[in-house]
Write a protein that holds these residues in place. Sequence first.
Motif, mmCIF file in Angstrom:
data_model
loop_
_atom_site.group_PDB
_atom_site.id
_atom_site.type_symbol
_atom_site.label_atom_id
_atom_site.label_comp_id
_atom_site.label_asym_id
_atom_site.label_seq_id
_atom_site.Cartn_x
_atom_site.Cartn_y
_atom_site.Cartn_z
ATOM 1 N N ILE A 194 1.323 -0.964 0.308
ATOM 2 C CA ILE A 194 0.217 -0.051 -0.071
ATOM 3 C C ILE A 194 0.709 1.492 -0.208
ATOM 4 O O ILE A 194 1.826 1.309 1.043
ATOM 5 N N ASN A 195 0.011 1.967 -0.484
ATOM 6 C CA ASN A 195 1.330 3.717 -1.113
ATOM 7 C C ASN A 195 -0.351 4.634 -0.829
ATOM 8 O O ASN A 195 -0.304 4.718 -1.512
ATOM 9 N N ALA A 196 0.213 5.038 0.306
ATOM 10 C CA ALA A 196 -0.401 6.729 0.047
ATOM 11 C C ALA A 196 0.338 7.609 -0.024
ATOM 12 O O ALA A 196 1.126 7.992 0.138
ATOM 13 N N GLU A 197 -0.951 8.077 -0.559
ATOM 14 C CA GLU A 197 0.364 10.263 -0.639
ATOM 15 C C GLU A 197 -0.692 11.025 -0.925
ATOM 16 O O GLU A 197 -2.226 10.820 0.100
ATOM 17 N N ARG A 198 -0.365 12.514 -0.404
ATOM 18 C CA ARG A 198 -0.903 13.420 0.002
ATOM 19 C C ARG A 198 -1.933 13.943 -1.839
ATOM 20 O O ARG A 198 -1.374 13.561 -2.541
ATOM 21 N N GLU A 199 -3.486 14.347 -0.997
ATOM 22 C CA GLU A 199 -4.108 13.941 -2.187
ATOM 23 C C GLU A 199 -3.874 15.688 -3.431
ATOM 24 O O GLU A 199 -3.546 16.668 -1.637
ATOM 25 N N TYR A 200 -3.507 16.156 -3.847
ATOM 26 C CA TYR A 200 -3.595 17.532 -4.574
ATOM 27 C C TYR A 200 -4.750 17.979 -4.762
ATOM 28 O O TYR A 200 -5.246 17.132 -5.906
ATOM 29 N N ARG A 201 -5.508 19.041 -5.004
ATOM 30 C CA ARG A 201 -6.588 19.107 -5.627
ATOM 31 C C ARG A 201 -6.152 20.067 -6.655
ATOM 32 O O ARG A 201 -5.145 21.295 -6.875
ATOM 33 N N PRO A 202 -6.162 20.234 -7.976
ATOM 34 C CA PRO A 202 -6.351 21.034 -9.170
ATOM 35 C C PRO A 202 -6.312 22.557 -8.912
ATOM 36 O O PRO A 202 -7.304 22.708 -8.155
ATOM 37 N N GLY A 203 -4.986 23.185 -9.088
ATOM 38 C CA GLY A 203 -5.198 24.876 -8.978
ATOM 39 C C GLY A 203 -4.460 25.230 -7.828
ATOM 40 O O GLY A 203 -4.397 25.964 -7.676
ATOM 41 N N ASP A 204 -4.701 24.050 -6.604
ATOM 42 C CA ASP A 204 -3.924 24.574 -5.343
ATOM 43 C C ASP A 204 -2.758 24.010 -5.244
ATOM 44 O O ASP A 204 -2.077 23.648 -5.782
#
Length: 88
Positions: free
Chosen positions: A17-27
Amino acid sequence: MSVLRKEVEAPPYRIVINAEREYRPGDADPSGFYCARVVITRLDGAPVYKNFVMYQIERGDAFRDPRRVLRDAEERAREAIANGFPDN
C-alpha cells in the motif's frame, strides 16, 4: 517503514500500500487528505490473476488520517482477494 507505505503478507499474497497526499487542481498546497493505491502480488512470484503478476487497486476514498487511509486500502485489498480479483 514509512507511515505512507505498508506491506502486509497475506499468504499466498503480498499487499503493498502506498499512500500520498492528495492534491487538488489549481491549489499550490496539498488538501490535507491522503489517498492510497494498492498492488497485490504473490509471494512465490506466480501470476495473481489470469496471467498478470500483479493486481492493482486504484486510489480509494481520501482521509485526513494517514493510518485510516492505509487501513481502508488494506480492507479493499483483502476484499479483492476474497472476491477472486474482480474486473473493474
